[in-house]
Enzyme design. Sequence first.
Site, short mmCIF file in Angstrom:
data_model
loop_
_atom_site.label_atom_id
_atom_site.label_comp_id
_atom_site.label_asym_id
_atom_site.label_seq_id
_atom_site.Cartn_x
_atom_site.Cartn_y
_atom_site.Cartn_z
N GLU A 1 2.25 -9.90 11.37
CA GLU A 1 2.08 -9.60 9.84
C GLU A 1 3.13 -9.17 9.20
O GLU A 1 3.79 -9.43 8.25
CB GLU A 1 0.64 -7.88 10.60
CG GLU A 1 0.39 -7.31 8.66
CD GLU A 1 -0.45 -5.61 8.79
OE1 GLU A 1 -0.57 -6.16 10.12
OE2 GLU A 1 -0.76 -5.94 8.05
N ASP B 1 1.28 -1.37 -0.24
CA ASP B 1 -0.11 0.28 -0.26
C ASP B 1 1.12 1.62 0.08
O ASP B 1 0.56 2.16 -0.73
CB ASP B 1 -1.08 0.03 1.45
CG ASP B 1 -1.50 -1.17 0.95
OD1 ASP B 1 -1.83 -2.55 0.41
OD2 ASP B 1 -2.32 -1.71 2.35
C1 2M8 Z 1 -2.60 -4.74 3.95
O1 2M8 Z 1 -4.17 -3.13 3.09
C2 2M8 Z 1 -5.14 -3.09 3.54
C3 2M8 Z 1 -6.12 -2.49 2.42
O2 2M8 Z 1 -6.13 -3.67 1.42
C4 2M8 Z 1 -4.71 -1.70 4.80
O3 2M8 Z 1 -4.04 -1.21 5.05
O4 2M8 Z 1 -6.34 -1.72 5.60
C5 2M8 Z 1 -2.35 -4.56 3.30
O5 2M8 Z 1 -1.05 -4.80 3.48
C6 2M8 Z 1 -2.72 -5.74 1.87
O6 2M8 Z 1 -1.21 -6.21 1.28
C7 2M8 Z 1 -2.87 -6.64 2.10
O7 2M8 Z 1 -3.75 -7.68 1.37
C8 2M8 Z 1 -4.14 -6.30 3.80
C9 2M8 Z 1 -4.58 -7.50 4.47
O8 2M8 Z 1 -4.37 -8.31 4.88
O9 2M8 Z 1 -3.46 -5.61 4.28
#
Ligand code: 2M8
Length: 470
Positions: free
Chosen positions: A438, A203
């Site tokens: 994470e 992101d």
């Molecule tokens: C993160 O992205 C989401 C938005 O899609 C967020 O920050 O709220 C990223 O690390 C993405 O790659 C990942 O798929 C998601 C859920 O783990 O989190």
Amino acid sequence: MSAGTTDGRRAGTADRPRTGAPGPRADTTPGAARDAVALRRLAVATLEANWEHDHSVPSRTLYPHQWSWDSAFIAIGWSHVRPERAWRELGSLFRAQWVDGRVPHIVFNPALRVGSYFPGPQFWDSALAEGAPAAATSGLVQPPVHAPAAWLAYRRAPTGAGRAALARLYPRLVAQQRYLATRRDFGAGGLACIVHPWESGLDNSPAWDAPLAAVPADAAAMRAYRRHDTAHVDAAHRPTDLDYARYVALVASYRERRYRDEDLAGRHPFLVECPLLNAATGAAEHALARIAPLVGADPGPHRERAARITEALVRRLYDPTTGTFQPRDLRAGRLVPARTVLGLAPLILPDLPARQASALVAEACSPRFGLAARMDRPLPSHDRTAPDFEALRYWRGPSWMNINWWVRQGLLSHGRPDLAGGLRDSMIELVTGAGCHEYFHPDTGAGLGSPAFGWTAALLLDVLADDPAG
Ligand code: 2M8
């Protein structure tokens, strides 16, 4: 063991505890992870705790819905312990596929309370789009790693049920590829564009700073919303409010067009060809070529498309002066200069020419990323030597298991088991020390972001099973 025995999608979740990972306390404590058996137990307990009826959540706290590429990585993990869950994971995601073939990056769980994630289903309002499914989803995509995941899951557990699941998934995987190849090729050069940094999966990577700077937004715009992420994680480890203001503005721009891709080229403020998303698209064609004969389809067209994607990646995104791949900002008409880990992603392609493959190995082994046959920590997400490297902030420096797993797959397919071994050891060591976080501090290995994170657990299981000494 958690739910998974009833039938209605996403039923019965409203009264579940939403913080921390349920499950056996001793198994989810990092200190218990002393050896491979304990590590495996930790990973399985994490996956079990995140299972939600017919899919896995990336994290109970930060990401309580279903995410697209998370589900693909998590399916690989399930294939080691409960293969039927790998197929349910992918099956539930693809039930939310749009008529145009896009696989939404989030499928919302209607049983969760409003505010359990920002931006939630009301913000996306997917119902206004033609061809959106009944389930509320986002309108964006993520890297299409599902065909490689399905292939790996089947190879791990080649049963009749697996083959039947592949047959059900195959046309949907093909439709996903078609969507990216036809609706998203705004540069008409054979590569798909992302229309939002969230579509890359990385992101707030420094790769997006330059193209994002052209998106008009003001951090103060975020006063109108309540961010959910910073209630759970230190704000200094997450994207800034200005980043979020731009994320929100980009979604609004796409939503105004009801998520239609026609005419986006001249109007949308963010159009970028991402090396990782396109490498995933190429890897997906290679995987579909392996799957096709199992489901009575012709692998030939997949091989041809895979070759075309690899050629387009080299032609449009490889920079011979830096020896790495860089995103192409279509609006600015140039390559983005930041040298992030995204640039190493094409190594996953088995047909990447030797010249580019060796350049990527050299880039990975440089002080920017620190790959070696013996290494203390896995690769960071950004160039360590860059002035904008940030050890704690999300995709701007920390180490992530999925990206390291990805690079390791590439090293194996390009004949570097020595380096793949070093990477494997460092990944295992990371989770041994910190648990299934994470992301991780790239120097100390401290766990960051959400604990009990799905793809960390899943891909740990995969690398543990792939023991070169075993
Ligand atoms: C993160 O992205 C989401 C938005 O899609 C967020 O920050 O709220 C990223 O690390 C993405 O790659 C990942 O798929 C998601 C859920 O783990 O989190």
